[in-house]
Design a protein around this motif. Structure first.
Motif, mmCIF file in Angstrom:
data_model
loop_
_atom_site.group_PDB
_atom_site.id
_atom_site.type_symbol
_atom_site.label_atom_id
_atom_site.label_comp_id
_atom_site.label_asym_id
_atom_site.label_seq_id
_atom_site.Cartn_x
_atom_site.Cartn_y
_atom_site.Cartn_z
ATOM 1 N N SER A 6 -5.969 7.264 1.863
ATOM 2 C CA SER A 6 -5.557 5.863 2.002
ATOM 3 C C SER A 6 -4.695 5.435 0.818
ATOM 4 O O SER A 6 -3.714 4.707 0.980
ATOM 5 C CB SER A 6 -6.759 4.938 2.144
ATOM 6 N N HIS A 7 -5.030 5.919 -0.378
ATOM 7 C CA HIS A 7 -4.231 5.608 -1.567
ATOM 8 C C HIS A 7 -2.865 6.283 -1.493
ATOM 9 O O HIS A 7 -1.847 5.687 -1.868
ATOM 10 C CB HIS A 7 -4.953 6.040 -2.839
ATOM 11 N N LYS A 14 4.961 2.245 -0.313
ATOM 12 C CA LYS A 14 5.624 1.480 -1.372
ATOM 13 C C LYS A 14 6.847 2.217 -1.915
ATOM 14 O O LYS A 14 7.874 1.600 -2.195
ATOM 15 C CB LYS A 14 4.637 1.173 -2.495
ATOM 16 N N GLN A 67 -7.486 -2.158 4.989
ATOM 17 C CA GLN A 67 -8.530 -1.297 4.425
ATOM 18 C C GLN A 67 -9.736 -2.145 4.045
ATOM 19 O O GLN A 67 -9.601 -3.249 3.582
ATOM 20 C CB GLN A 67 -7.997 -0.584 3.175
ATOM 21 N N ASP A 90 -1.269 7.116 1.259
ATOM 22 C CA ASP A 90 -0.487 6.418 2.281
ATOM 23 C C ASP A 90 0.125 5.137 1.731
ATOM 24 O O ASP A 90 1.285 4.817 1.996
ATOM 25 C CB ASP A 90 -1.356 6.097 3.504
ATOM 26 N N THR A 91 -0.654 4.404 0.956
ATOM 27 C CA THR A 91 -0.149 3.172 0.349
ATOM 28 C C THR A 91 0.998 3.480 -0.615
ATOM 29 O O THR A 91 2.032 2.811 -0.611
ATOM 30 C CB THR A 91 -1.273 2.437 -0.404
#
Length: 71
Positions: A39-40, A47, A70, A42-43
């Motif tokens: 998830s990190h 960005k 999330q 993907d973020t």
């Protein structure tokens, strides 16, 4: 002039290739961490693509919905 400004200038006209590179790097990190931080990652990918101007979509493809929030 910041590093991102220099990168944007160098990648101008090659946003799709840069987007593919960001995806490939994120997949590599996910593989090395066994998806623990996906998830990190993907973020971070989203960005970075936003900063570089690449969306990873072809001009004829419909826009994709945003990812679910999330928890």
């Amino acid at each position: 002039m910041s590093v991102f400004d220099k990168l944007k200038g160098m990648l101008k006209g090659h946003e799709d290739q840069a987007s593919k590179g960001v995806d490939k790097a994120g997949d590599y990190v996910d593989g090395k961490t066994q998806g623990k931080y996906s998830s990190h990652v993907d973020t971070g990918q989203a960005k970075l693509k936003e900063q570089l101007g690449g969306t990873g979509q072809t001009p004829d493809s419909p826009p994709q919905p945003p990812p679910p929030p999330q928890q």
